[in-house]
Design a protein around this motif. Structure first.
Motif, PDB file in Angstrom:
ATOM      1  N   VAL A 210     -12.031 -21.100  53.461  1.00  0.00           N
ATOM      2  CA  VAL A 210     -13.281 -21.848  53.580  1.00  0.00           C
ATOM      3  C   VAL A 210     -13.094 -23.097  54.429  1.00  0.00           C
ATOM      4  N   VAL A 211     -11.973 -23.798  54.252  1.00  0.00           N
ATOM      5  CA  VAL A 211     -11.712 -25.011  55.030  1.00  0.00           C
ATOM      6  C   VAL A 211     -11.670 -24.682  56.519  1.00  0.00           C
ATOM      7  N   ASP A 212     -11.000 -23.603  56.865  1.00  0.00           N
ATOM      8  CA  ASP A 212     -10.911 -23.177  58.266  1.00  0.00           C
ATOM      9  C   ASP A 212     -12.295 -22.863  58.817  1.00  0.00           C
ATOM     10  N   ASN A 213     -13.120 -22.162  58.046  1.00  0.00           N
ATOM     11  CA  ASN A 213     -14.469 -21.814  58.508  1.00  0.00           C
ATOM     12  C   ASN A 213     -15.317 -23.053  58.756  1.00  0.00           C
ATOM     13  N   ILE A 214     -15.235 -24.029  57.880  1.00  0.00           N
ATOM     14  CA  ILE A 214     -16.040 -25.247  58.029  1.00  0.00           C
ATOM     15  C   ILE A 214     -15.626 -26.010  59.288  1.00  0.00           C
ATOM     16  N   VAL A 215     -14.327 -26.204  59.458  1.00  0.00           N
ATOM     17  CA  VAL A 215     -13.845 -26.952  60.622  1.00  0.00           C
ATOM     18  C   VAL A 215     -14.175 -26.215  61.915  1.00  0.00           C
ATOM     19  N   GLN A 216     -13.996 -24.910  61.935  1.00  0.00           N
ATOM     20  CA  GLN A 216     -14.255 -24.145  63.159  1.00  0.00           C
ATOM     21  C   GLN A 216     -15.735 -24.107  63.506  1.00  0.00           C
ATOM     22  N   ARG A 217     -16.607 -24.035  62.512  1.00  0.00           N
ATOM     23  CA  ARG A 217     -18.043 -24.058  62.805  1.00  0.00           C
ATOM     24  C   ARG A 217     -18.444 -25.427  63.356  1.00  0.00           C
TER      25      ARG A 217
END
Length: 387
Positions: A210-217
């Protein structure tokens, strides 16, 4: 060979190359740290070393602008409007006597503008470490010593190396003072971007999910918006009644919030490939905390990528500040930056009549090229497999 180098194949390759090029340096190279090896390789890159010297000179000027400027950058005079650049003559009647020629003025019968011509009968001698207008060295020590000046009289009335602008202000002195703001904004902005890029990119690549998805978005949203409209929108949100210092920090934060995305992507990609490596797993099993694993073990493994991205981001920051100020959305008078100075040459008529108003573009180009050359040298020095 040291313990750290014994487990570092990168250091071993550098050791071999340096030992082959430095006679009798086997023991010296074997005992050197990774930073020493990088430094020796950088010294072999002559273009990078030359560019580094130029950047050091630029930052010396930025640190002591009052010393290098001979005229008060805000001193106006209606009788000194649009004076063309003067030439320094080193010899007078076969003897070394640096001087500039005095000026005589007359009205152009067609345009009714004041036209200045050098007067060979008037020779204004120059001297080093002359007295002039008062300023504070590094903002603390009051002094009136300048690098160059005149033997008698005021330098403001005699020397115009880059000419003057429409308000009679000396362009050379204003360019020198503009160096301080333009270069420091780039440096501070890159440091903030470096911190955000390594931190957010490292967290994104190390934790994933989830952390990766938030930062990448978030990165995708910032990168999907064209830069110039985004700069304009963020810069226009800054209050117009802010002081020069407040605007300075505001523009720095704006540029930093935009400039961290490229480095974050680089860091994330490398972390995804490194987090399952044996040395990372070993550090985790040995009880190292996650921040130590990220900054002590993983970040140094791709230092060359961080150096290359950071050094290329510096000229981008300088161009961004110059562009914003040129468009009237960045630094505003009475602040002095390269973009503010170039704003005076926005139309064709100004360029045709006073082409010397484009002189502040020269340090912009030179500094950007120097940063790029230094970046190439640092990247090659940090990457032992580069040719």
């Amino acid at each position: 060979m040291t313990e750290s180098q014994a487990t570092n194949p990168v250091a071993e390759v550098v050791d071999t190359e340096l030992a082959a090029t430095i006679p009798g340096a086997d023991e010296r190279v074997a005992m050197a740290s990774q930073w020493q090896l990088m430094w020796w390789r950088l010294l072999e890159h002559r273009l990078a070393v030359g560019a580094g010297v130029i950047l050091i000179l630029f930052y010396l000027v930025a640190a002591f602008p009052g010393f290098f400027a001979y005229s008060n950058p805000r001193d106006t005079d209606a009788f000194r409007q649009h004076i063309p650049p003067q030439r320094i003559h080193l010899f007078d009647e076969g003897r070394f006597r640096p001087h500039v020629l005095g000026l005589r003025s007359e009205r152009d019968p067609v345009t009714w503008m004041r036209v200045f011509e050098p007067d060979p009968e008037q020779k204004v001698p120059l001297r080093l470490f002359a007295r002039g207008y008062e300023y504070k060295l590094v903002g603390l020590i009051p002094t009136d010593i300048h690098l160059i000046g005149v033997t008698e009289g005021r330098a403001e009335d005699s020397i115009f190396l880059f000419g003057t602008d429409g308000m009679g202000r000396d362009l050379f002195s204003r360019t020198v003072h503009a160096t301080q703001i333009s270069l420091s904004i780039g440096l501070v902005g890159v440091l903030l971007s470096l911190f955000l890029g390594v931190l957010l990119g490292g967290i994104s690549g190390y934790y994933g999910g989830v952390v990766d998805n938030i930062v990448q978005r978030l990165i995708e949203v910032l990168r999907s918006v064209p830069h110039i409209p985004l700069w304009m929108g963020l810069a226009a949100a800054l209050p117009r009644d802010w002081s020069v210092i407040q605007l300075y920090f505001g523009i720095t934060v704006v540029l930093s919030l935009i400039g961290w995305t490229t480095l974050a992507r680089e860091v994330r990609g490398r972390f995804l490939s490194l987090r399952d490596e044996d040395f990372v797993i070993a550090a985790d099993l040995a009880g190292a905390n996650q921040m130590r694993i990220i900054f002590r073990h993983m970040v140094p493994a791709f230092l060359s990528h961080i150096i290359a991205t950071t050094t290329l981001a510096l000229p981008n920051m300088i161009i961004s500040e110059t562009s914003l100020s040129f468009l009237g959305l960045g630094m505003l008078p009475p602040a002095i930056s390269w973009g503010v100075l170039l704003k005076d040459s926005q139309n064709v008529v100004a360029i045709a009549q006073t082409p010397w108003m484009l002189i502040p573009a020269i340090p912009v180009v030179v500094s950007i090229l120097a940063f790029n050359f230094v970046g190439d040298g640092l990247r090659d020095a940090a990457d032992p497999y580069a040719n």
